[in-house]
Scaffold this motif. Structure first.
Motif, PDB file in Angstrom:
ATOM      1  N   THR A  87      20.739  73.078   3.455  1.00  0.00           N
ATOM      2  CA  THR A  87      20.709  74.371   4.129  1.00  0.00           C
ATOM      3  C   THR A  87      22.070  74.781   4.666  1.00  0.00           C
ATOM      4  N   PRO A  88      22.659  75.873   4.173  1.00  0.00           N
ATOM      5  CA  PRO A  88      23.927  76.365   4.729  1.00  0.00           C
ATOM      6  C   PRO A  88      23.789  76.663   6.221  1.00  0.00           C
ATOM      7  N   GLY A  89      24.719  76.167   7.003  1.00  0.00           N
ATOM      8  CA  GLY A  89      24.696  76.403   8.445  1.00  0.00           C
ATOM      9  C   GLY A  89      24.085  75.286   9.253  1.00  0.00           C
ATOM     10  N   VAL A  90      23.376  74.360   8.614  1.00  0.00           N
ATOM     11  CA  VAL A  90      22.841  73.197   9.331  1.00  0.00           C
ATOM     12  C   VAL A  90      23.932  72.134   9.375  1.00  0.00           C
ATOM     13  N   ASP A  91      24.374  71.797  10.565  1.00  0.00           N
ATOM     14  CA  ASP A  91      25.519  70.890  10.715  1.00  0.00           C
ATOM     15  C   ASP A  91      25.163  69.415  10.630  1.00  0.00           C
ATOM     16  N   MET A  92      23.869  69.085  10.778  1.00  0.00           N
ATOM     17  CA  MET A  92      23.487  67.670  10.776  1.00  0.00           C
ATOM     18  C   MET A  92      22.024  67.552  10.372  1.00  0.00           C
ATOM     19  N   SER A  93      21.727  66.663   9.442  1.00  0.00           N
ATOM     20  CA  SER A  93      20.331  66.375   9.092  1.00  0.00           C
ATOM     21  C   SER A  93      19.683  65.613  10.242  1.00  0.00           C
ATOM     22  N   THR A  94      18.498  66.081  10.646  1.00  0.00           N
ATOM     23  CA  THR A  94      17.827  65.457  11.794  1.00  0.00           C
ATOM     24  C   THR A  94      16.332  65.381  11.563  1.00  0.00           C
ATOM     25  N   GLY A  95      15.677  64.623  12.381  1.00  0.00           N
ATOM     26  CA  GLY A  95      14.234  64.458  12.263  1.00  0.00           C
ATOM     27  C   GLY A  95      13.771  63.191  12.933  1.00  0.00           C
ATOM     28  N   SER A  96      14.533  62.110  12.777  1.00  0.00           N
ATOM     29  CA  SER A  96      14.231  60.874  13.493  1.00  0.00           C
ATOM     30  C   SER A  96      14.659  61.074  14.936  1.00  0.00           C
ATOM     31  N   GLY A 137      13.007  72.851  12.680  1.00  0.00           N
ATOM     32  CA  GLY A 137      13.890  73.517  11.733  1.00  0.00           C
ATOM     33  C   GLY A 137      13.551  74.972  11.463  1.00  0.00           C
ATOM     34  N   PRO A 138      12.256  75.374  11.377  1.00  0.00           N
ATOM     35  CA  PRO A 138      11.954  76.781  11.102  1.00  0.00           C
ATOM     36  C   PRO A 138      12.615  77.754  12.071  1.00  0.00           C
ATOM     37  N   GLY A 139      12.735  77.378  13.340  1.00  0.00           N
ATOM     38  CA  GLY A 139      13.412  78.235  14.301  1.00  0.00           C
ATOM     39  C   GLY A 139      14.887  78.371  13.972  1.00  0.00           C
ATOM     40  N   LEU A 140      15.512  77.262  13.620  1.00  0.00           N
ATOM     41  CA  LEU A 140      16.923  77.281  13.240  1.00  0.00           C
ATOM     42  C   LEU A 140      17.114  78.061  11.946  1.00  0.00           C
ATOM     43  N   SER A 157      10.846  70.815   5.917  1.00  0.00           N
ATOM     44  CA  SER A 157      10.184  70.762   7.217  1.00  0.00           C
ATOM     45  C   SER A 157      11.136  70.378   8.338  1.00  0.00           C
ATOM     46  N   HIS A 158      12.026  69.423   8.075  1.00  0.00           N
ATOM     47  CA  HIS A 158      13.011  68.987   9.066  1.00  0.00           C
ATOM     48  C   HIS A 158      14.411  69.420   8.612  1.00  0.00           C
ATOM     49  N   ALA A 159      15.262  69.693   9.586  1.00  0.00           N
ATOM     50  CA  ALA A 159      16.597  70.213   9.292  1.00  0.00           C
ATOM     51  C   ALA A 159      17.369  69.281   8.359  1.00  0.00           C
ATOM     52  N   ASP A 160      17.977  69.852   7.333  1.00  0.00           N
ATOM     53  CA  ASP A 160      18.669  69.060   6.306  1.00  0.00           C
ATOM     54  C   ASP A 160      20.034  69.681   6.013  1.00  0.00           C
ATOM     55  N   GLY A 161      21.095  69.011   6.451  1.00  0.00           N
ATOM     56  CA  GLY A 161      22.449  69.506   6.271  1.00  0.00           C
ATOM     57  C   GLY A 161      22.926  69.493   4.832  1.00  0.00           C
ATOM     58  N   GLN A 162      22.237  68.774   3.964  1.00  0.00           N
ATOM     59  CA  GLN A 162      22.603  68.740   2.552  1.00  0.00           C
ATOM     60  C   GLN A 162      22.012  69.912   1.769  1.00  0.00           C
TER      61      GLN A 162
END
Length: 290
Positions: free
Chosen positions: A113-122, A76-79, A106-111
């Protein structure tokens, strides 16, 4: 026809340098984080957000936008770095990565972060989610593209291959997957843990249009995407042949650089090294064996 002549690749290269710098600074402020895989995708992020994707930072939920699913959500930090640079949220947010109450976990969270289209990590889940998003766009009659970045170690997950099989069966030709082939995963090299074999041929066997490009070369990545878009009736995969930790001198020097601890002073030293490499024409660095 390739759009190469219409693109300033020097500008894209410099954009990737800014992404690397803001990524290492963000993790430096936190004191810890997933540096290796976050910076090995800096170049593909520069291409996507530097002109390839149809997006609107002022309207992150624009329905006709292209989507990106960062299936390797721990990077996520890169994104976050590229989203901040594009104006999706204030640059100061990057100083809060991984900290309590942050909008940049730490992991991308669509709820959050503006611009994150999907929460991911698993790992693996983002691949199947991206296939669903691509199918949904087609059902709704949209002409947008769905992009998905998976890690090479992530391809150990069976869900990645279930997603690939589904994408091929559905002929999702507006779906483009990237594999960050940086040759390492959490605690070792791919061949020492679970050798994936020839990823390009494997995806081709699953029904994908597939190609491998220099993952640290923005021009090669751009042209790879343009070539993929010429192929109809198949989903696409682009294997990004790169190096984990690429562009961050102290990360390049470590064999195990998936997750590292360092402070902002060390991060700023790495940023100065990036600027030096740019000036002398040796950016991003690394030991290339293409």
């Amino acid at each position: 026809m390739s759009m190469s002549k219409q693109v300033n690749f020097e500008e894209l290269k410099r954009f990737s340098a800014e992404i690397r710098k803001e990524t290492v600074r963000a993790i430096g402020h936190a004191g810890f984080g997933h540096i290796g895989g976050s910076v090995s995708i800096s170049d593909v992020l520069a291409v996507l957000y530097g002109g390839m994707m149809n997006i609107d930072p002022a309207n992150p939920k624009w329905e006709d936008r292209d989507r990106l699913v960062l299936s390797k959500g721990h990077c996520g930090p890169g994104l976050y770095a590229v989203l901040a640079l594009k104006g999706f949220f204030p640059m100061d947010w990057l100083k809060t990565v991984n900290k309590p109450g942050t909008n940049l976990p730490s992991h991308a969270d669509g709820q959050k972060t503006p611009g994150v289209d999907m929460s991911t990590g698993s790992l693996g889940n983002g691949a199947s989610s991206a296939v669903g998003i691509a199918l949904g766009s087609r059902v709704q009659g949209r002409d947008n593209y769905t992009y998905c970045i998976v890690g090479d170690g992530e391809t150990n997950e069976g869900e990645v291959w279930e997603a690939a099989e589904t994408a091929a069966a559905l002929k999702l030709d507006h779906f483009i997957m990237f594999v960050d082939w940086n040759k390492k995963q959490l605690d070792g090299r791919l061949e020492d843990i679970l050798d994936p074999g020839d990823l390009e041929e494997k995806f081709r066997a699953f029904g994908f249009d597939a190609r491998t490009v220099k993952g640290f070369d923005t021009e090669a990545i751009w042209n790879g995407i343009e070539d993929a878009k010429k192929v109809e009736g198949k989903p696409h995969v682009i294997i990004l042949d790169t190096i984990k930790g690429l562009g961050i001198n102290f990360a390049e020097a470590e064999e195990f650089n998936h997750y590292m601890t360092f402070d902002i002073e060390k991060a700023e030293e790495a940023c100065a090294e990036i600027d030096r490499r740019l000036a002398e024409g040796t950016y991003p660095g690394g030991d290339f064996k293409w």
